[in-house]
Enzyme design. Structure first.
Site, mmCIF file in Angstrom:
data_model
loop_
_atom_site.group_PDB
_atom_site.id
_atom_site.type_symbol
_atom_site.label_atom_id
_atom_site.label_comp_id
_atom_site.label_asym_id
_atom_site.label_seq_id
_atom_site.Cartn_x
_atom_site.Cartn_y
_atom_site.Cartn_z
ATOM 1 N N LYS A 73 16.371 72.050 7.085
ATOM 2 C CA LYS A 73 16.065 71.054 8.117
ATOM 3 C C LYS A 73 17.291 70.205 8.420
ATOM 4 O O LYS A 73 17.589 69.932 9.580
ATOM 5 C CB LYS A 73 14.927 70.142 7.641
ATOM 6 N N GLU A 117 6.374 78.069 -3.271
ATOM 7 C CA GLU A 117 6.777 76.661 -3.157
ATOM 8 C C GLU A 117 6.461 75.877 -4.418
ATOM 9 O O GLU A 117 7.083 74.862 -4.699
ATOM 10 C CB GLU A 117 6.073 76.010 -1.950
ATOM 11 N N HIS A 172 2.931 103.642 2.376
ATOM 12 C CA HIS A 172 3.753 104.542 3.184
ATOM 13 C C HIS A 172 5.030 103.854 3.664
ATOM 14 O O HIS A 172 5.739 104.382 4.512
ATOM 15 C CB HIS A 172 2.929 105.076 4.354
HETATM 16 O O1 PA5 Z 1 3.026 72.718 1.032
HETATM 17 C C1 PA5 Z 1 3.704 71.955 1.733
HETATM 18 O O2 PA5 Z 1 3.769 70.741 1.493
HETATM 19 C C2 PA5 Z 1 4.449 72.438 2.949
HETATM 20 O O3 PA5 Z 1 4.478 73.802 3.077
HETATM 21 C C3 PA5 Z 1 3.826 71.837 4.204
HETATM 22 O O4 PA5 Z 1 2.502 72.232 4.302
HETATM 23 C C4 PA5 Z 1 4.577 72.260 5.475
HETATM 24 O O5 PA5 Z 1 5.942 72.001 5.329
HETATM 25 C C5 PA5 Z 1 4.048 71.489 6.673
HETATM 26 O O6 PA5 Z 1 4.192 70.107 6.490
HETATM 27 P P1 PA5 Z 1 3.430 69.079 7.390
HETATM 28 O O7 PA5 Z 1 1.972 69.278 7.245
HETATM 29 O O8 PA5 Z 1 3.874 67.741 6.881
HETATM 30 O O9 PA5 Z 1 3.854 69.316 8.821
#
Ligand code: PA5
Length: 443
Positions: free
Chosen positions: A419, A284, A305
């Protein structure tokens, strides 16, 4: 403290090239340290190991003790992405693999998928146990945890009554905004705040990780101490800084040699979720603007394996980073068998961990021969302090690495795409315009 060894890359890269990338990584280090880079309003994670007040841990311990008094046997921790992976990583790494600690509740994770079977089975477990819940969402609007929480909340209220249920629920969310904040305030839940300047995947050392880890019976002070020591070690602007070395080498392998995939390898199954946490952190943070190293992970020797063939002889786009725990916590010696029908007497008297270490060494050498550069990130043992150090090391190195690549490590614009489609398909109010368009595409 975390050590980095880039020696397993030396037959693939020229030293002068590596030094050039060390120079680039040192520039990126300055950008991260001075807070002058893109996304610099999300640098709060850098000082968490030293500015987390002890009262925060004491508050979490008070919840642990209050729930123990009620006889809570199961805590459902609801969250997705950065709102659960760090806690899950720590709890799986530190827990006994098979036997639950006396007097400590079982921790089950939910809200990280939309599988009906998963939730239904979790509720089967809840019906057998005295249950409490921690719901975590920084934005407070994420669909997966919201769906899981609606179901768990309804169950808790039906089972224990609304007032008692409210004492069995803790929310961790933004200080001011989001649906979860509104709901928690209205229902009177105990609430912890995810700081504004800490993004989800950098939040393991905030209440997001602290509360579940404390509830699972582990020493959060030791974890923060380990992270603080690691922070100290990474403050020096130097070519010997392990985060600089890791960032420099992975950027050279990617940009200079076309190695597009990094596999995080562990030879300890307890660290499977370190791989999951690391994949989110790096994927990310760096995977943007059609750039970035694809992060993958394997647990060895298990995956030798299954994935071993590809790693040895498939498309040569790979490099590996092995996270080594130098000392096993337990001792198991292979016995002598007078019949030797299994022909294993050559190992009699050896520790199982010795075999594991030889498997690791043999694998690394074979993979170098197969064209897969090797890095190693190591800690002495698997405990709270070394996990804290690993969390901090990988977060810091991720910042340096992404800035070396010219990427903002602290946003995630691409996560929104699925989303929008999902909301249109679910006919969420406000998404009507997209629904018809999407329906046409899938006919
Ligand atoms: O690193 C990030 O920002 C994302 O992976 C969030 O942790 C994830 O989308 C969850 O978001 P939230 O805590 O707002 O529900």
């Amino acid at each position: 403290m975390v050590k980095v060894n880039v020696g397993g890359c030396s037959s693939f890269v020229k030293d002068a090239e590596y030094q050039k990338y060390v120079g680039k990584a040192l520039e990126a280090f300055d950008v991260l340290e001075s807070g002058s880079g893109a996304g610099n309003d999300f640098l709060g994670w850098k000082t968490l190991p030293v500015d987390t007040p002890d009262s925060l841990i004491a508050d979490c311990e008070a919840i642990r003790d209050a729930w123990a008094e009620k006889g809570v046997e199961l805590v459902v921790v609801i969250g997705i992405g950065g709102s659960y992976l760090g806690a899950r990583c720590a709890i799986e790494a530190l827990s006994h693999g098979f036997v639950r600690k006396e007097g400590v509740p079982q921790i089950a994770f939910a809200g990280n998928n939309l599988s009906e079977d998963y939730l239904a089975e979790l509720m089967d477990l809840a019906r057998m146990r005295s249950t409490a819940c921690v719901v975590i969402s920084k934005s407070g609007t994420t669909t997966e945890p919201a769906v899981a929480f609606r179901i768990v909340k309804e169950y808790l209220e039906k089972t224990y009554g609304k007032a008692e249920a409210a004492t069995r629920i803790v929310a961790i969310t933004d200080a001011k905004k989001g649906a979860l904040k509104t709901l928690a305030t209205q229902e009177g839940y105990k609430t912890f705040v995810v700081p504004d300047n800490v993004g989800g995947r950098y939040s393991v050392l905030t209440p997001v990780g602290i509360l579940p880890i404390v509830l699972a019976g582990f020493d959060m002070r030791a974890m923060l101490r380990g992270a603080a020591e690691e922070r100290e070690a990474l403050l020096a602007k130097s070519a010997d800084n392990p985060a600089v070395q890791y960032a420099a080498m992975r950027n050279l392998l990617y940009s200079g040699l076309g190695k597009k995939v990094e596999i995080l390898v562990t030879f300890n199954p307890k660290l499977q979720y370190l791989g999951e946490w690391w994949k989110q952190l790096y994927g990310e943070s760096e995977g943007k603007e059609c750039k970035g190293i694809f992060p993958a992970s394997v647990v060895c020797t298990t995956d030798l394996h299954s994935m071993g063939q590809f790693i040895q002889e498939g498309d040569r786009v790979l490099f590996e980073t092995t996270v080594t725990v130098k000392n096993a916590s337990r001792e198991m010696v292979i016995g002598f068998d007078s019949q030797n029908l299994d022909q294993l007497n050559y190992l009699a008297g050896q520790r199982v961990e010795h075999c594991n270490k030889m498997a690791q060494l043999g694998t690394q050498l074979a993979h170098i021969d197969g064209g897969v550069p090797q890095m190693e990130v190591s800690v002495e043992k698997l405990d709270e302090a070394s996990l804290g150090a690993l969390f901090y090391f990988f977060e810091f190195a991720c910042g340096v690495s992404a800035y070396t690549l010219g990427i903002n490590p602290f946003n995630q614009p691409g996560v929104e795409a699925y989303k929008k489609n999902m909301f249109a398909l679910l006919r969420k109010p406000g998404f009507e315009a997209q629904t018809e368009e999407i329906l046409k595409r899938i006919q």
